[in-house]
Design an enzyme around this catalytic site. Structure first.
Site, PDB file in Angstrom:
ATOM      1  N   HIS A 173       0.825  -1.200   0.000  1.00  0.00           N
ATOM      2  CA  HIS A 173       0.000   0.000   0.000  1.00  0.00           C
ATOM      3  C   HIS A 173       0.864   1.256   0.000  1.00  0.00           C
ATOM      4  O   HIS A 173       0.506   2.266  -0.600  1.00  0.00           O
ATOM      5  CB  HIS A 173      -0.908   0.011   1.230  1.00  0.00           C
ATOM      6  N   CYS A 197      -7.704  -2.292 -22.125  1.00  0.00           N
ATOM      7  CA  CYS A 197      -7.665  -1.477 -20.913  1.00  0.00           C
ATOM      8  C   CYS A 197      -6.596  -1.947 -19.930  1.00  0.00           C
ATOM      9  O   CYS A 197      -6.527  -1.444 -18.816  1.00  0.00           O
ATOM     10  CB  CYS A 197      -9.031  -1.457 -20.226  1.00  0.00           C
TER      11      CYS A 197
END
Length: 550
Positions: A188, A500
């Site tokens: 994170h 994508c």
């Protein structure tokens, strides 16, 4: 001069003095006298309450400064503080005679080690979250407040490791770069560093046994190099590299507002990938022509319950209205694998990437699925919307999804609720979908290839596992052949095909993808202008009969 290498997390060049972040030394040893159990339980309970208040305030800070999606990272720690297993582990140690400090420290180490030994790279990264939460409790138990630090001048922050909560508390105006000895590109903290745009290296080979504070450092986040006490020649070279990069960015500004048209006159749609409502402004600032991937699952994460129909409707409507009629493709919730919503109560899986995720969840949790489809259809009345189903492996799945959509539109019409029509597409991200693409093309309005998952499934290489990182190659010949087959199937059925995944942003392969027949590329907003430049220099006129490039 000392030179070394690290794993780049965010590119760019930074130079400045080093500030070495040293962690607090917490008192965790056992007292000579046996502590009062009830008193220690009360201290632990009070520390948990104080930590929750700190994290709540930090959540709001991150949400306002960085965005909703990134703030959810902080909520992970709040959930850990409420985790029954962690709390039971602490309480059992308190009842055995440990102090609150020792019980928290031992439980934190135990759970961090458990996650750190897992094979899955994403779960390994959660080890840092556990230690971060435990250290916050220890700091409070030791009489401290938040585990943050103050920077008095612009600097490069160096450390053994930096926790997520420390990363988001960095004064962005004073942090020039980050270099850590440990860390993961999937952690994170790494995600937040990329979001904040800070040149960052992890797993850097910083020198041992000598002071680093105050010494000059250059961080080359492009090549993964760092230089301590650089000589003038290195300074000149890095500064020139930084100027060249700034010049290239400035040169791209002239493309703002221009059409994305190839040299031989073919129009290409350049869209942005987003994960939250906040991201749409970043997409617009980078001149996105539409949204090619709205990761709706992020509306479901970092919560204790599913978002309501009204919450989802408001989010989708806000994005559609902001895009002013430009197409917005909303991927239905891709819950599962590394994107977990614990409140749904899914059982643990040995290999979640191959487990219960994507459309499999939607077709099992039909009430949840229909609620999302209702919100999307209602929002479609306020813009140009498309819906896209992830992790498709069969024609039957697509037909079941379309039937659910038909039922929702019929119910809304009967109820007199305003709704709009939506295009229907699917993600091509499994080898099964590639091999069935000819049949699937007659069931939908468009294809969008998710090259990240397609690559890992094709090459049997977990994209989050650093041990097989060298095997993960989105431009592998097998992957490129699959992409060519998908484009050929789309052309045969008269539908459009886009990409994508991360390969769409790799300008080395832009012309190859265009010549295969792809007419839409969706990327992170920061890559849009560079991609437009490449598109305008490319041609599409070499498509062969078989869909392969000449």
């Amino acid at each position: 001069m000392i030179t070394g290498k690290g794993l780049p997390v965010f590119s760019g060049i930074a130079e400045g003095k080093i500030f070495y972040l040293r962690k607090h030394a917490f008192k965790t040893e056992q007292n000579l006298s046996l502590p009062d159990m009830e008193s220690e339980k009360a201290r632990f309970s009070a520390a948990r309450k104080a930590a929750d208040e700190q994290l709540s305030a930090l959540f709001e800070k991150v949400r306002s400064e960085v965005g909703e999606q990134e703030a959810m990272i902080i909520d992970v720690q709040r959930m850990m503080l409420d985790d029954p297993d962690f709390n039971d582990a602490v309480i059992s140690r308190l009842e055995a005679g440990s102090s609150a400090e020792q019980a928290v420290d031992r439980a934190g180490q135990q759970f961090a080690e458990f996650f750190g030994n897992m094979e899955d790279a994403y779960m390994q990264a959660r080890s840092a979250d556990i230690l971060d939460a435990a250290n916050r409790l220890l700091h409070i138990l030791n009489g401290g407040t938040a585990a943050d630090f103050q920077l008095t001048e612009p600097c490069i922050v160096a450390a053994d490791d930096i926790t997520p909560s420390e990363t988001v508390q960095l004064d962005k105006s004073r942090v020039l770069g980050i270099v850590t000895r440990l860390g993961s590109s999937h952690s994170h903290a790494a995600i937040l560093a990329r979001t904040l745009g800070i040149p960052t290296l992890v797993q850097a080979k910083l020198p041992d046994g000598q002071p680093l504070d105050g010494r000059m450092m250059i961080v080359d986040g492009c090549d993964g190099q760092f230089y301590i006490d650089p000589d003038e020649q290195t300074f000149d070279r890095m500064r020139q590299k930084k100027l060249d990069a700034a010049g290239r960015r400035y040169g791209l500004e002239e493309l703002r507002g221009m059409e994305s048209v190839t040299a031989d006159g073919k129009k290409i749609e350049l869209y942005a990938n987003i994960g939250s409502v906040d991201d749409v402004q970043i997409a617009l600032a980078n001149d996105a022509e539409g949204i090619g991937l709205f990761r709706s699952e992020f509306l479901f994460l970092g919560r204790t319950a599913c978002p309501s129909e009204e919450e989802q409707f408001a989010a989708y409507r806000e994005v559609l209205e902001a895009m002013g009629g430009r197409r917005v493709i909303i991927r239905t919730m891709d819950i599962g694998a590394d994107k977990k919503a614990d409140y749904l109560g899914f059982a643990p899986e040995e290999n979640p990437a191959l487990g219960f995720r994507g459309v499999r969840v939607s077709l099992d949790y039909t009430g949840l699925f229909k609620t999302q489809l209702r919100a999307i259809c209602r929002a479609a009345a306020f813009g140009t919307a498309a819906v896209m189903f992830p992790m498709i492996i069969s024609v039957d799945e697509v037909r079941r999804c379309r039937e659910m959509l038909r039922q929702v539109l019929h119910e809304l019409a009967e109820q007199g609720v305003l709704a709009g029509n939506v295009e229907v597409g699917i993600m091509i991200e499994t080898p099964a979908a590639v091999m069935l693409s000819e049949e699937l093309a007659y069931e939908v309005d468009f294809f969008s290839v998710g090259t990240n998952d397609l690559t890992q499934y094709t090459l049997a290489a977990d994209r989050q596992n650093p041990k097989v990182e060298k095997l993960y190659d989105a431009a592998h010949p097998a992957v490129l052949k699959m992409l060519s087959l998908v484009a050929q199937s789309a052309r045969g059925a008269g539908i459009w095909a886009g990409i994508c995944g991360e390969l769409a942003a790799d300008t080395r392969f832009t012309e190859t993808l265009l010549r295969m027949g792809y007419t839409e590329l969706s990327v992170s907003p920061a890559y849009l202008l560079e991609l437009r430049k490449t598109v305008r220099e490319s041609t599409m006129d070499l498509i062969s009969k078989g869909g392969e490039t000449e």
